[in-house]
Design a protein around this motif. Sequence first.
Motif, PDB file in Angstrom:
ATOM      1  N   MET A   1       0.766  -1.417   0.054  1.00 36.79           N
ATOM      2  CA  MET A   1       0.175   0.492  -0.182  1.00 36.79           C
ATOM      3  C   MET A   1       0.868   1.373   0.178  1.00 36.79           C
ATOM      4  N   ALA A   2       1.783   0.946   0.611  1.00 37.16           N
ATOM      5  CA  ALA A   2       2.661   2.313   1.023  1.00 37.16           C
ATOM      6  C   ALA A   2       3.401   2.256  -0.585  1.00 37.16           C
ATOM      7  N   LYS A   3       4.192   1.617  -1.089  1.00 32.39           N
ATOM      8  CA  LYS A   3       4.668   1.976  -2.761  1.00 32.39           C
ATOM      9  C   LYS A   3       3.821   1.795  -3.565  1.00 32.39           C
TER      10      LYS A   3
ATOM     11  N   ILE B   1       1.599   6.598  -6.660  1.00 30.98           N
ATOM     12  CA  ILE B   1       0.619   6.992  -7.568  1.00 30.98           C
ATOM     13  C   ILE B   1       1.381   9.010  -7.120  1.00 30.98           C
ATOM     14  N   LYS B   2       2.477   9.152  -6.280  1.00 32.51           N
ATOM     15  CA  LYS B   2       2.993  10.576  -5.794  1.00 32.51           C
ATOM     16  C   LYS B   2       3.737  11.188  -6.799  1.00 32.51           C
TER      17      LYS B   2
END
Length: 68
Positions: free
Chosen positions: A42-44, A49-50
């Motif tokens: 999820m963090a990846k 997205i950023k």
Amino acid sequence: METLIVQPKNKKQLLAIEAVLHALNVTFKKEQHYNAKFIDEMAKGEEDIKKGRLTRIEDVQNIWESIL
């Protein structure tokens, strides 16, 4: 004895709470509600997205044509 449920909002708070518990010689256990691999994925995804690494689909009626 009683059980406390503590919900720190960030890593800094978590570390501070753990330090206090250690200093008071209070036993505690940490539990994660999500699998660590899932959290990493999820963090990846959020990082992707950023950085703009994503696919935007403008016409959802022809979604399969957009992907292929």
